[in-house]
Write a protein that holds these residues in place. Structure first.
Motif: not given
Length: 603
Positions: A471-477, A480-483, A486-490
């Motif tokens: 969909d054109g999402a770059r690395l920063t997006r 921020t939105d996916i990774i 998911s990884l914030l608690p870890a």
């Protein structure tokens, strides 16, 4: 082919930029300190002269210290290995009650810094022991404290490192399929025979690995030999290094670097052998459920529970009780009665003593700041290691762990050598400033923060990123939105774990502190050295309270973390399969996406 196409699309959208921080961390935190230590040991003064290093290692004091280090590490391992293994089996395969609480308390004794444990055992025995004087059981005045010297160091090291063995052996038990036990029970094997004929052979690599890690922890331990051995001139290598630097200053850096290199080589060889053994000893989990408690104790349950209570009492409760009583009496050696009980020691160290207050604030700032920085870096670094490095991830992770594998006293020497002169180009010196301590914390505890994030990153489904990239999402997006969600608690858990380990450490800061940058571990050691045992006990109790609160906070995050993040966490039967993803992805020939345990927490 499909995987290569998507990997290429990630790189085209800027993913390659995440490899730069990983390479920078490897160079700054691992290659430069280790290289500077090696250069100073083999080429003091810039001239290659290995004979000088050999002469430093061949001195009488170095030989005695090496022998003391090896014998205390070896015999303490022989105590820790059976005790930790037995606790892992009892809490892992029997139906004993309150297993989670027992596991938490047992590992808590490992998380408490070694100098606090040494101080607690020092106050537990001897003619001046407040708890023995209160009970009227103190030995005759003037008699020697049995905790002082070789036997005391071996006992305290063994008890302190038994939970380390427990963590490794528990990780091994979790990798054994339940089908192994079910098949043995269907053949009519009683529980004891299942353990001896099936589980222990499968656990043999983990048993050897646990022994090596306990041995390494004993080699690099500074707090326990410093408090229990130095007063009677029984010196291990870390204590000898500390004494030489404290007495002779930076003019003896070549000899000290040679001694540090010897300690480092022993540690690296043993840790490398430990990791190889654990990899070879892995049991391939296909679609089978992991091992669950299968031994119904029945009438023997009371005796087994009594054993667990006794172990926790000896490793945690009695030492902490001795500290607490010592902190409540006006001076060390007095019995605790209604007329002698006082909180003045706590008021003194928390409200009156400027150096102690400053040390608490320094430790909170240095440990907390380093933990926050590492937690912020953990997510992008985990992403780069897992998504972009492929097979090189193993090499990069191993390089990042060098500073954690090195004993703390060796890392401190490397930092002194690295920052003794002003930094090139900028002309700024970090030596004798708070920044050298923060740097050491960043280097030492980066692997601790990174492991939970790596475990979580392995479990993040790539399909979500692929859809976002299309969909054109770059690395920063995508980060921020996916990774990030998911990884914030870890990452938070890794940061808390680093804070927990750094807050009261002494091994690193003992050589790096200067006036105004004292940490609480240094102040505790200095108070005990000055004979202010009751005030030192009050400081130790506050340290234990902070560590316990940090562990409780981590425990509250347990349900949001990848399996194996918390070394004391025990899953409720049936919960693991419903709430956690497996730590291995099943394939026809074996497994991929392997998640490593985190065994060496206080090495």
């Amino acid at each position: 082919m499909r995987h290569r196409t998507h990997a290429k699309s990630f790189l085209e959208r800027g993913g390659f930029s995440l490899l730069a921080p990983i390479a920078l961390a490897v160079v700054i935190f691992d290659v430069l300190p280790a290289g500077r230590l090696l250069l100073t040991a083999l080429a003091p003064g810039g001239v290659f002269d290995p004979d000088k290093a050999l002469s430093a290692l061949a001195s009488r004091s170095a030989i005695r210290a090496t022998w003391a280090t090896l014998e205390t590490a070896l015999f303490s391992t022989l105590l820790a290995l059976p005790l930790g293994t037995l606790m892992a089996l009892v809490l892992g395969i029997t139906d004993i009650r309150r297993r989670r609480i027992a596991s938490f308390l047992f590992v808590l004794s490992l998380m408490i810094s070694p100098q606090v444990i040494a101080l607690a055992f020092l106050h537990l025995a001897g003619p001046a022991s407040p708890i023995l004087n209160t009970l009227g059981l103190a030995p005759e005045a003037g008699s020697a404290n049995p905790m002082m010297g070789r036997l005391g160091i071996i006992l305290v090291l063994g008890l302190h490192h038994a939970p380390l063995v427990y963590v490794v052996m528990s990780a091994g038990l979790k990798r054994i399929p339940l089908a192994v036990v079910e098949a043995a029970r269907m053949d009519g094997s009683p529980p004891l025979k299942v353990v001896t004929d099936h589980l222990l052979p499968l656990l043999r690599p983990h048993l050897m690995s646990a022994g090596l890690l306990a041995f390494v922890a004993g080699i690099g331990n500074f707090g326990i030999p410093a408090l229990l051995g130095a007063p009677v001139n029984y010196l291990t290598l870390p204590v000898l290094i500390y004494r030489r630097l404290s007495s002779f200053g930076t003019g003896i850096l070549g000899d000290v670097a040679a001694l540090g290199l010897l300690v480092a080589l022993i540690a690296i060889v043993c840790v490398a052998a430990s990791q190889i053994l654990m990899r070879r000893g892995d049991v391939l989990l296909e679609e089978d459920a992991p091992l669950q408690p299968f031994w119904t104790l029945g009438r023997a349950g009371a005796a087994v529970e009594a054993f667990v209570i006794a172990v926790i009492a000896v490793t945690l409760v009695l030492p902490m009780l001795s500290l607490f009583i010592a902190a409540l009496v006006p001076s060390y050696g007095m019995p605790l009665t209604l007329s002698t009980i006082t909180l003045d020691n706590f008021v003194e160290v928390l409200a009156r003593q400027e150096v102690t207050i400053r040390a608490f604030l320094n430790s909170l700032l240095y440990a907390g700041g380093a933990a926050c920085l590492l937690a912020c870096c953990a997510i992008p670094m985990a992403y780069g290691l897992v998504r972009l490095m492929g097979p090189m991830r193993i090499v990069a992770t191993a390089l990042l762990e060098i500073s954690y594998v090195l004993p703390g006293i060796v890392l401190a020497i490397a930092c002194i050598l690295l920052f003794l002169k002003p930094l090139p180009l900028v002309g700024v010196s970090l030596y004798a400033t708070p920044w050298i301590i923060v740097f050491a914390y960043l280097a030492r505890f980066l692997p601790v923060v990174l492991k939970p994030a790596l475990a979580g990153m392995i479990q993040v489904d790539m399909a979500q990123e692929e859809a976002a990239a299309l969909d054109g999402a770059r690395l920063t997006r995508r980060l921020t939105d996916i990774i990030l969600p998911s990884l914030l608690p870890a990452a938070v858990a890794g940061g808390l774990m680093a804070f927990l380990l750094a807050f009261s450490e002494l091994t690193v800061s003992a050589l790096l502190w200067s006036a105004g940058t004292e940490t609480i571990g240094v102040v505790l050691y200095n108070l005990e050295e000055a004979g202010l045992a009751s005030q030192a006990s009050a400081v130790a109790i506050v340290i234990v309270a902070v560590v316990t609160l940090a562990m409780l906070a981590l425990n509250a995050l347990g349900q949001y973390l990848p399996a194996g993040t918390l070394p004391w966490h025990i899953e409720v039967e049936g919960a693991a399969s419903s709430t956690r993803k497996p730590d291995r992805m099943p394939t026809r020939s074996g497994t991929i996406g392997r998640v490593e345990p985190q065994p060496a927490l206080s090495a």
